[in-house]
Design a protein around this motif. Structure first.
Motif, PDB file in Angstrom:
ATOM      1  N   PHE A  32       0.828  -1.206   0.000  1.00  0.00           N
ATOM      2  CA  PHE A  32       0.000   0.000   0.000  1.00  0.00           C
ATOM      3  C   PHE A  32       0.865   1.260   0.000  1.00  0.00           C
ATOM      4  CE2 PHE A  32      -2.356   3.355   2.224  1.00  0.00           C
ATOM      5  CZ  PHE A  32      -3.472   3.443   1.407  1.00  0.00           C
TER       6      PHE A  32
ATOM      7  N   VAL B 123       0.593   7.971  -5.761  1.00  0.00           N
ATOM      8  CA  VAL B 123      -0.479   8.970  -5.686  1.00  0.00           C
ATOM      9  C   VAL B 123       0.081  10.325  -5.277  1.00  0.00           C
ATOM     10  CG1 VAL B 123      -2.599   9.599  -4.476  1.00  0.00           C
ATOM     11  CG2 VAL B 123      -2.236   7.240  -5.200  1.00  0.00           C
TER      12      VAL B 123
ATOM     13  N   LYS C 269      -8.781  -0.184   2.258  1.00  0.00           N
ATOM     14  CA  LYS C 269      -7.840  -0.485   1.182  1.00  0.00           C
ATOM     15  C   LYS C 269      -8.512  -1.291   0.078  1.00  0.00           C
ATOM     16  CE  LYS C 269      -3.332  -2.638   0.356  1.00  0.00           C
ATOM     17  NZ  LYS C 269      -3.785  -3.645  -0.600  1.00  0.00           N
TER      18      LYS C 269
ATOM     19  N   CYS D 278      -6.682   5.726   5.222  1.00  0.00           N
ATOM     20  CA  CYS D 278      -6.253   4.333   5.136  1.00  0.00           C
ATOM     21  C   CYS D 278      -4.786   4.190   5.522  1.00  0.00           C
ATOM     22  CB  CYS D 278      -6.490   3.804   3.724  1.00  0.00           C
ATOM     23  SG  CYS D 278      -6.084   2.053   3.512  1.00  0.00           S
ATOM     24  N   SER D 279      -3.940   5.102   5.084  1.00  0.00           N
ATOM     25  CA  SER D 279      -2.516   5.029   5.412  1.00  0.00           C
ATOM     26  C   SER D 279      -2.282   5.254   6.900  1.00  0.00           C
ATOM     27  CB  SER D 279      -1.730   6.050   4.588  1.00  0.00           C
ATOM     28  OG  SER D 279      -2.169   7.376   4.869  1.00  0.00           O
TER      29      SER D 279
ATOM     30  N   TYR E  33      -7.057   7.902   0.612  1.00  0.00           N
ATOM     31  CA  TYR E  33      -5.759   7.288   0.864  1.00  0.00           C
ATOM     32  C   TYR E  33      -5.199   7.693   2.223  1.00  0.00           C
ATOM     33  CZ  TYR E  33      -5.033   5.389  -3.849  1.00  0.00           C
ATOM     34  OH  TYR E  33      -5.119   4.639  -4.996  1.00  0.00           O
ATOM     35  N   ASP E  34      -5.412   8.929   2.639  1.00  0.00           N
ATOM     36  CA  ASP E  34      -4.788   9.430   3.869  1.00  0.00           C
ATOM     37  C   ASP E  34      -5.297   8.677   5.098  1.00  0.00           C
ATOM     38  OD1 ASP E  34      -3.346  11.260   2.414  1.00  0.00           O
ATOM     39  OD2 ASP E  34      -4.827  12.859   2.629  1.00  0.00           O
TER      40      ASP E  34
ATOM     41  N   SER F 160       2.016   2.039  -3.457  1.00  0.00           N
ATOM     42  CA  SER F 160       0.903   2.593  -4.228  1.00  0.00           C
ATOM     43  C   SER F 160       0.609   4.029  -3.812  1.00  0.00           C
ATOM     44  CB  SER F 160      -0.340   1.720  -4.031  1.00  0.00           C
ATOM     45  OG  SER F 160      -1.455   2.276  -4.705  1.00  0.00           O
ATOM     46  N   ASN F 161       0.666   4.296  -2.509  1.00  0.00           N
ATOM     47  CA  ASN F 161       0.395   5.645  -2.015  1.00  0.00           C
ATOM     48  C   ASN F 161       1.470   6.632  -2.463  1.00  0.00           C
ATOM     49  OD1 ASN F 161      -1.110   7.546  -0.606  1.00  0.00           O
ATOM     50  ND2 ASN F 161       0.008   7.210   1.301  1.00  0.00           N
ATOM     51  N   GLN F 162       2.716   6.158  -2.578  1.00  0.00           N
ATOM     52  CA  GLN F 162       3.782   7.030  -3.063  1.00  0.00           C
ATOM     53  C   GLN F 162       3.516   7.505  -4.487  1.00  0.00           C
ATOM     54  OE1 GLN F 162       7.530   5.038  -2.591  1.00  0.00           O
ATOM     55  NE2 GLN F 162       7.626   5.377  -0.385  1.00  0.00           N
TER      56      GLN F 162
END
Length: 557
Positions: free
Chosen positions: A83, A90, A361, A375-376, A372-373, A86-88
């Motif tokens: 994750f 975004v 997720k 979830c992270s 995303y925030d 993937s977030n990076q």
């Protein structure tokens, strides 16, 4: 008759009621029942405070929770890494688009923001050119942009630019005569510019005849849409973005300098029509199955830890009742808290956060959600708690247990010390902000002051903090020296040293306890007592030994 064993009074036969036990036998049975209960409680307590290996050796109980935690650590960490990658993508896509927008719409942008604003202008001609440059670039965006961008609809469901200007209602100003006549009420005028008109027509509009002595700010806002195609290389479905961009020309200071701010708020939306061939769909299904398995593992861990806490509370209630009944006094608070396993509570919190984060997720992966925030934060914090929980198993070894015991012993004293030191810290924070704020970049606001002082406590950036003070006022310069020297001396040489001394004192105490033994509480003394039931059975007759075995079986020892 063997020595040391008294003669037993056998029961007499009563024709009406059968066997009749004498008082001596009834007392012996009552005493035996109490001994059996006590020994059962002691055995249960000893088993509860064993580590997983000791429990397996004692009753051959498989350590399911230990195995489950090891499996969970591996799976949760793998999930977080995937994750995170993937977030990076975004975050990188958002930041790179923001930089591209600044180069596209800000005239003369150097590539680096001047301060908290992007750039600035100092003449009326430059102000007009900057405004019309942004309007012209928007009109020909599709011909000049390198990105996958398109026009988006604004709040009014219209495609185009929205330009608003704020200015004082009316007034006149003659600086040479020191004369000012102005109405402080603020007016806001807005105009919508669509793509059907050309930038040259916009320039001729009376809306853009600005009276700079009344002007407060000009704000240009527009929406753009884009598609992030780089996720395809990671075998993920692409995201669709809506960028709400705002260019603000700030003239509120009327200092001869107009600051230009550029803001871009990116929101991820579900793509309306995705038709992608290849193995991306299959990869998405595998990831969703893995996330579902993580949820199952965490749910099992949650159930097991909750069950352990419930059983511990029941055992605690048994011990409190027994102690009050036998010794006629209450158990101390320290012994009562021994039954509340903080590690289980940490695991439960971690499991709940992992389950919620995994569900989010899965929804993000299926493009049903875009947060995303949140979830992270959930997945990152849960992984932190999972790895912190590993310390529990290291604590079973004396060489590794020092850290845990030192933290437990020093935490109350450290918190009380920090509460007192925090008052002094807040005093320096407010003082530095109000006095040095106009003359030093690191003291402009309270948050920056607190961060600056914290870095000084850790010995970071000291010379730069001293050197950057502006010497426009000798009095303020002298005060800054007194302020900084006193803060550094007080916090580094006194407060920080005392803080370390508190922890060192707790560490020395724990080391002495490990060498000489820890002070024994009521609970520990109870666990160390010899099994009186076994001693009683050795000295009693075979008849009472048989009764004891039957009672032991009844109480589940």
């Amino acid at each position: 008759m063997p020595a040391g064993v008294e003669a037993l009074d056998l029961p007499a036969w009563n024709g009406a009621s059968g066997l009749s036990w004498g008082p001596r036998h009834r007392n012996a049975m009552a005493h035996l029942d109490s001994e059996v209960k006590e020994e059962c409680l002691r055995e249960d307590l000893k088993f509860y405070f064993m580590n997983p290996c000791e429990k397996y050796r004692a009753r051959h109980q498989i350590p399911w929770k230990l195995g489950l935690q090891i499996l969970k650590i591996a799976m949760v960490t793998t999930q977080l890494v995937r994750f995170g990658l993937s977030n990076q993508l975004v975050v990188a896509f958002k930041e790179e688009n923001t930089v591209a927008f600044k180069h596209l719409f800000l005239k003369g942008y150097s590539g680096t923001d001047e301060d908290d604003y992007s750039c600035s202008v100092y003449t009326q001609e430059d102000a007009y050119e900057s405004i019309f440059f942004a309007l012209s670039q928007y009109h020909q965006l599709k011909n000049i942009s390198l990105g996958t961008l398109g026009y988006g609809e604004n709040e009014d469901n219209r495609i185009g630019l929205k330009v608003c200007k704020q200015h004082y209602k009316k007034g006149t100003m003659f600086p040479s005569n020191e004369t000012l006549n102005i109405d402080s009420d603020i007016e806001i005028d807005c105009v919508h510019l669509d793509l059907s008109t050309y930038p040259q027509e916009w320039k001729n509009s009376s809306f853009f005849r600005l009276e700079f002595y009344r002007l407060l700010q000009v704000e240009i806002s527009f929406h753009l849409k884009g598609i992030d195609l780089q996720t395809i290389h990671s075998r993920e479905l692409p995201d669709c973005y809506v960028f709400h961009n705002t260019i603000t020309f700030d003239n509120k200071a009327h200092s001869g300098k107009i600051k230009i701010y550029f803001g871009s708020d990116a929101k991820i939306e579900e793509c309306k029509d995705l038709n992608i061939s290849g193995s991306i769909q299959k990869n998405t299904q595998y990831v969703l199955a893995f996330d579902a398995f993580v949820i199952v593992i965490c749910l099992a861990s949650l159930i097991l830890c909750t069950r352990s806490i419930v059983l511990a509370l029941r055992l605690r209630k048994r011990f409190l009742n027994f102690f009050l009944e036998k010794y006629k006094r209450h158990v101390c608070n320290a012994d009562q808290w021994e039954f509340i396993n903080g590690w289980y509570i940490l695991v439960i919190i971690s499991d709940l956060m992992t389950i919620i984060g995994s569900i989010l997720k899965m929804e993000i992966k299926a493009k049903n959600l875009t947060n995303y925030d949140l979830c992270s934060i959930l997945l990152g914090t849960s992984t932190l708690f999972v790895w912190v929980g590993v310390i529990r198993y290291l604590g079973y070894f004396q060489a590794y247990n020092v850290l845990i015991l030192t933290m437990q012993a020093s935490l109350p004293k450290v918190l009380r010390f920090c509460a007192c030191a925090g008052m002094i810290y807040l005093g320096y924070t407010f003082c530095g902000w109000i006095v040095l704020g106009p003359y030093h970049d690191k003291f402009e606001d309270l948050n920056t002051v607190a961060e600056c002082l914290f870095s000084l406590v850790n010995g970071d950036d000291m010379f730069a903090t001293f050197a950057q003070i502006q010497q426009k006022s000798i009095l303020v310069w002298l005060f800054s020296r007194l302020y900084l020297y006193s803060f550094i001396s007080l916090f580094i040489y006194m407060i920080l040293s005392l803080f370390i001394a508190l922890i060192t004192d707790s560490y020395d105490t724990i080391k002495k306890y490990q060498q000489n033994g820890f002070p024994e509480t009521d609970l520990q003394e109870f666990l160390k007592e010899c099994g009186s039931k076994e001693k009683y059975q050795k000295e009693a007759s075979p008849f009472l030994s048989c009764i004891c075995c039957l009672r032991s079986h009844r109480w589940g020892c």
